[in-house]
Write an enzyme that holds these catalytic residues in place. Structure first.
Site, short mmCIF file in Angstrom:
data_model
loop_
_atom_site.label_atom_id
_atom_site.label_comp_id
_atom_site.label_asym_id
_atom_site.label_seq_id
_atom_site.Cartn_x
_atom_site.Cartn_y
_atom_site.Cartn_z
N ASP A 91 60.27 26.76 81.87
CA ASP A 91 61.48 27.04 81.09
C ASP A 91 61.63 28.54 80.90
O ASP A 91 60.64 29.29 80.94
CB ASP A 91 61.41 26.35 79.73
CG ASP A 91 61.32 24.84 79.84
OD1 ASP A 91 61.71 24.31 80.91
OD2 ASP A 91 60.87 24.20 78.89
N ILE A 92 62.83 28.98 80.61
CA ILE A 92 63.10 30.42 80.51
C ILE A 92 62.26 31.07 79.41
O ILE A 92 61.86 32.23 79.52
CB ILE A 92 64.61 30.69 80.29
CG1 ILE A 92 64.91 32.19 80.46
CG2 ILE A 92 65.08 30.15 78.94
CD1 ILE A 92 66.39 32.50 80.58
#
Length: 243
Positions: free
Chosen positions: A105-106
């Site tokens: 995930d970012i």
């Protein structure tokens, strides 16, 4: 290996784009077997011919492998029109087809493998291979032994099947307060936001997540966030063996 055009050889070796390579040839910066080469279409045998750029021997690597300590704020993607991507962090000439193996995930940090070896990536990500992926996390809420048992049984995260059994370990308190738990969790899948959704299923929230390992590959403690290095031959061989 079959014969290959000189410009393609140089581009595949990471020396530059086809356009840049043609400029090198025009400037007389390239030699093949000690003889200046100016024609992009010249054919050569990568197994027998020696290619040099500015006097430096250029070998053609079929595959490359990078270990990246992914920082928060970067997408695990090859390109994006709005957000920075992990490939932006690779400062040397990028090999054709380089991509991240799986997604973080970012806002997730830690180990990310970048390669152009599609077959290896497929085997590492295949659910049937059961490749361990271990994470460190800080959790808002008190993680209990009951949570460990639930993780080991598999959790309902809103999909057709429960998650595969996961190993959840509660770490000693590290000074983050009574309401924040530190844990290490090992999963064998890669479902969307999986670790976060698993903790949501037991009424808790992930506030920090970092991947520590994937199969036999462990994050190099000497790599600061955003830094990377090539895998060693031993690391590559171990990855191939534990598929």
């Amino acid at each position: 290996m079959a014969q290959i055009r000189l410009d393609k050889y140089l581009a595949n070796a990471g020396c530059g784009t086809r356009t840049e390579v043609k400029q090198f040839l025009k400037k007389g910066l390239v030699t093949v077997n000690g003889v200046s080469a100016a024609k992009p279409e010249q054919k050569l045998d990568p197994q027998k011919d020696q290619v040099c750029l500015r006097g430096e021997s250029i070998g053609l690597e079929e595959f490359v492998y990078y270990m990246l300590n992914k920082p928060a704020g970067y997408l695990s993607a090859t390109e994006d029109s709005r957000q920075p991507v992990v490939l932006d962090l690779i400062r040397e000439k990028k090999k054709s087809g380089l991509f991240p193996v799986g997604r973080l995930d970012i806002d997730t940090e830690g180990l990310l493998l970048l390669t152009n070896d599609g077959a290896l990536a497929h085997r590492l990500l295949s659910p049937g291979k059961h490749v361990d992926k271990t994470y460190y996390a800080r959790i808002l809420g008190k993680v209990t032994e009951q949570d460990c048992r639930l993780f080991a049984e598999g959790l309902d995260i809103g999909e057709k099947k429960k998650t595969m059994p996961a190993r959840l370990v509660i770490l000693p308190e590290g000074g983050y307060g009574d309401e924040i738990s530190e844990i290490r969790v090992t999963i064998q899948e890669g479902k969307f936001h999986q670790v976060k959704r698993m903790f949501e299923a037991v009424g808790k929230k992930v506030i920090y997540l970092k991947r520590l390992s994937m199969g036999s590959l462990k994050l190099d403690s000497g790599l600061s966030p955003g830094m990377y290095r090539r895998l060693t031959e031993e690391e590559i061989e171990k990855l191939r063996q534990n598929q």
